[in-house]
Scaffold this active site. Structure first.
Site, PDB file in Angstrom:
ATOM      1  N   SER A 118       3.569  -0.688  -4.247  1.00  0.00           N
ATOM      2  CA  SER A 118       4.274   0.047  -3.354  1.00  0.00           C
ATOM      3  C   SER A 118       3.634  -0.108  -2.085  1.00  0.00           C
ATOM      4  O   SER A 118       2.316  -0.351  -1.837  1.00  0.00           O
ATOM      5  CB  SER A 118       4.234   1.492  -3.523  1.00  0.00           C
ATOM      6  OG  SER A 118       4.832   2.458  -2.436  1.00  0.00           O
ATOM      7  N   TYR A 140       0.174   9.052  -5.263  1.00  0.00           N
ATOM      8  CA  TYR A 140       1.148   7.963  -5.633  1.00  0.00           C
ATOM      9  C   TYR A 140       0.376   6.632  -5.273  1.00  0.00           C
ATOM     10  O   TYR A 140       0.688   5.783  -6.267  1.00  0.00           O
ATOM     11  CB  TYR A 140       2.519   8.426  -5.036  1.00  0.00           C
ATOM     12  CG  TYR A 140       3.554   7.171  -5.260  1.00  0.00           C
ATOM     13  CD1 TYR A 140       4.224   6.857  -6.731  1.00  0.00           C
ATOM     14  CD2 TYR A 140       3.961   6.340  -4.050  1.00  0.00           C
ATOM     15  CE1 TYR A 140       4.968   5.560  -6.637  1.00  0.00           C
ATOM     16  CE2 TYR A 140       4.798   5.193  -4.189  1.00  0.00           C
ATOM     17  CZ  TYR A 140       5.243   5.003  -5.364  1.00  0.00           C
ATOM     18  OH  TYR A 140       6.242   3.954  -5.482  1.00  0.00           O
TER      19      TYR A 140
HETATM   20  P1  NAD Z   1      13.090   5.549 -10.866  1.00  0.00           P
HETATM   21  O1  NAD Z   1      12.466   6.841 -11.076  1.00  0.00           O
HETATM   22  O2  NAD Z   1      14.584   5.390 -10.470  1.00  0.00           O
HETATM   23  O3  NAD Z   1      12.923   4.741 -12.083  1.00  0.00           O
HETATM   24  C1  NAD Z   1      11.817   4.804 -12.966  1.00  0.00           C
HETATM   25  C2  NAD Z   1      12.023   5.026 -14.515  1.00  0.00           C
HETATM   26  O4  NAD Z   1      10.778   5.076 -15.081  1.00  0.00           O
HETATM   27  C3  NAD Z   1      12.746   6.235 -14.766  1.00  0.00           C
HETATM   28  O5  NAD Z   1      13.897   6.020 -15.253  1.00  0.00           O
HETATM   29  C4  NAD Z   1      11.861   7.077 -15.288  1.00  0.00           C
HETATM   30  O6  NAD Z   1      12.315   7.828 -16.593  1.00  0.00           O
HETATM   31  C5  NAD Z   1      10.901   5.905 -16.076  1.00  0.00           C
HETATM   32  N1  NAD Z   1       9.510   6.238 -16.577  1.00  0.00           N
HETATM   33  C6  NAD Z   1       8.585   7.003 -15.672  1.00  0.00           C
HETATM   34  N2  NAD Z   1       7.630   7.182 -16.320  1.00  0.00           N
HETATM   35  C7  NAD Z   1       7.609   6.642 -17.601  1.00  0.00           C
HETATM   36  C8  NAD Z   1       6.902   6.510 -18.809  1.00  0.00           C
HETATM   37  N3  NAD Z   1       5.541   6.687 -18.654  1.00  0.00           N
HETATM   38  N4  NAD Z   1       7.397   5.783 -19.779  1.00  0.00           N
HETATM   39  C9  NAD Z   1       8.602   5.275 -19.806  1.00  0.00           C
HETATM   40  N5  NAD Z   1       9.447   5.334 -18.831  1.00  0.00           N
HETATM   41  C10 NAD Z   1       9.135   6.107 -17.704  1.00  0.00           C
HETATM   42  O7  NAD Z   1      12.481   4.807  -9.854  1.00  0.00           O
HETATM   43  P2  NAD Z   1      12.886   3.229  -9.053  1.00  0.00           P
HETATM   44  O8  NAD Z   1      13.198   3.796  -7.460  1.00  0.00           O
HETATM   45  O9  NAD Z   1      13.620   2.616  -9.901  1.00  0.00           O
HETATM   46  O10 NAD Z   1      11.464   2.832  -8.852  1.00  0.00           O
HETATM   47  C11 NAD Z   1      10.965   1.672  -9.747  1.00  0.00           C
HETATM   48  C12 NAD Z   1       9.742   1.246  -9.395  1.00  0.00           C
HETATM   49  O11 NAD Z   1       9.514   0.970  -8.129  1.00  0.00           O
HETATM   50  C13 NAD Z   1       8.570   2.310  -9.640  1.00  0.00           C
HETATM   51  O12 NAD Z   1       7.188   2.017 -10.162  1.00  0.00           O
HETATM   52  C14 NAD Z   1       8.363   2.857  -8.236  1.00  0.00           C
HETATM   53  O13 NAD Z   1       6.981   3.286  -7.729  1.00  0.00           O
HETATM   54  C15 NAD Z   1       8.456   1.307  -7.118  1.00  0.00           C
HETATM   55  N6  NAD Z   1       8.961   1.580  -5.970  1.00  0.00           N
HETATM   56  C16 NAD Z   1      10.320   2.016  -5.652  1.00  0.00           C
HETATM   57  C17 NAD Z   1      10.471   2.255  -4.571  1.00  0.00           C
HETATM   58  C18 NAD Z   1      11.838   2.755  -4.048  1.00  0.00           C
HETATM   59  O14 NAD Z   1      12.046   2.730  -2.725  1.00  0.00           O
HETATM   60  N7  NAD Z   1      12.612   2.994  -4.939  1.00  0.00           N
HETATM   61  C19 NAD Z   1       9.528   1.837  -3.278  1.00  0.00           C
HETATM   62  C20 NAD Z   1       8.402   1.217  -3.807  1.00  0.00           C
HETATM   63  C21 NAD Z   1       8.098   1.080  -4.954  1.00  0.00           C
END
Ligand code: NAD
Length: 306
Positions: A118, A140
């Protein structure tokens, strides 16, 4: 190809999995959530193999067996919430990640692992190139930076390539209803007030979800690089949150009721990805500008709200 996607029931995991399934790959999906609208769509593909469980559970991971690629998206992705739950953040996302690395290091078929990091790793470092200082100011961002460091360590020790992608602010269809752009569109449409921290002056590099899926695919199938590589994934431009509101007002033909609030702890005033490295190395080219992205997302969301 057999591809392991962690966090496949989430926003970005859903889009990536669907793309992989539609292009003929076998997807083994892991998530600790086992029922939602996104999964309901994914389970309809016969090449989708869903495993309900946590990435922190090594024996559960070992049951998955050999895969060609791993894309690790599972995480607790909320910056503000991470401030109130530092133990949980580190326990799940940092300690949990060690299990995934331990599982990965003995795989014989594994060609590459892609770790989703991120822009939060930059924090108050003052720049957004991969060479800029990393000074995260919320648990985070610390968890992501720690895992990037672990990637360097595992690549060095065990020789499999890992690419870390530092996503900026991702938005688009099938997101979470607590995400800022979702809330803006919904509230403006329904005539409800919207809260603007830092008076809407925070600037973000908002990147449409199909562009981050493109970046993941480029990183996965990169056959040139070895070791651990880190790339920013954004658009290279940023807009203020207030500007986003104005564009949505224009698209919806409605005026927002604004509640202006002070800056939040852990927030940084501006993010803007330097994407020169990923353009040069992986030919990444974001395709969706903010107005087109907001239009696509608004049309999808309004359709659901009607
Ligand atoms: P999201 O919360 O929609 O999806 C994450 C999924 O991971 C969820 O379905 C959750 O149930 C699952 N999860 C969490 N911990 C878990 C574990 N220990 N074991 C199994 N499943 C688990 O989030 P997103 O927006 O799709 O983000 C996906 C990735 O991208 C993340 O790593 C997030 O940090 C990164 N990210 C997202 C953004 C954004 O703007 N959405 C920006 C930067 C980085």
């Amino acid at each position: 190809m057999r591809i392991l996607v962690t966090g496949a029931a989430g926003f970005i995991g859903y889009h990536l999995s669907r793309h992989l399934l539609e292009t003929g790959h076998d997807v083994v999906a892991i998530d600790k959530v086992n029922s939602n609208e996104r999964l309901d769509i994914l389970v309809q593909y016969e090449n989708f193999d869903f495993r309900h469980g946590s990435i922190a559970d090594i024996s559960f991971l070992q049951e998955v067996g050999e895969v060609d690629y791993i894309v690790h998206l599972a995480a607790l992705p909320d910056v503000r919430k991470s401030i109130g739950r530092p133990y949980i953040q580190i326990q799940q996302d940092v300690l949990g990640y060690i299990s995934l690395l331990e599982y990965a290091k003995v795989l014989e078929r594994l060609k590459r692992m892609v770790f989703i990091s991120s822009s939060s790793v930059y924090g108050v470092g003052g720049g957004f190139s991969e060479l800029s200082p990393t000074m995260p100011i919320a648990p985070y961002g610390v968890s992501k930076l720690n895992n990037e460091n672990m990637n360097t360590c595992y690549c060095h020790l065990y020789g499999f390539p890992i690419t870390s992608l530092r996503f900026f602010t991702v938005y688009g269809t099938y997101g979470r209803d607590n995400m800022v752009i979702w809330k803006f569109i919904e509230n403006i449409f329904l005539g409800k007030p919207i809260s603007l921290f830092n008076n809407g002056m925070n600037e973000r590099d908002f990147v449409y979800v199909s562009d981050v899926v493109d970046a993941i695919l480029l990183a996965m199938f990169d056959e040139k690089s070895t070791g651990h590589n880190v790339y920013n994934v954004g658009t290279g431009t940023s807009v203020s949150v207030l500007e986003v509101v104005r564009i949505i007002e224009d698209i919806l033909g409605k005026t927002a009721t604004l509640e202006t609030l002070p800056p939040q702890p852990g927030d940084i005033p501006k993010t803007c990805a330097d994407i020169i490295k990923i353009k040069q190395d992986l030919d990444y080219a974001p395709k969706i500008d903010i107005t087109s992205g907001l239009r696509m997302f608004s049309e999808w969301l309004i359709d659901r709200l009607n």
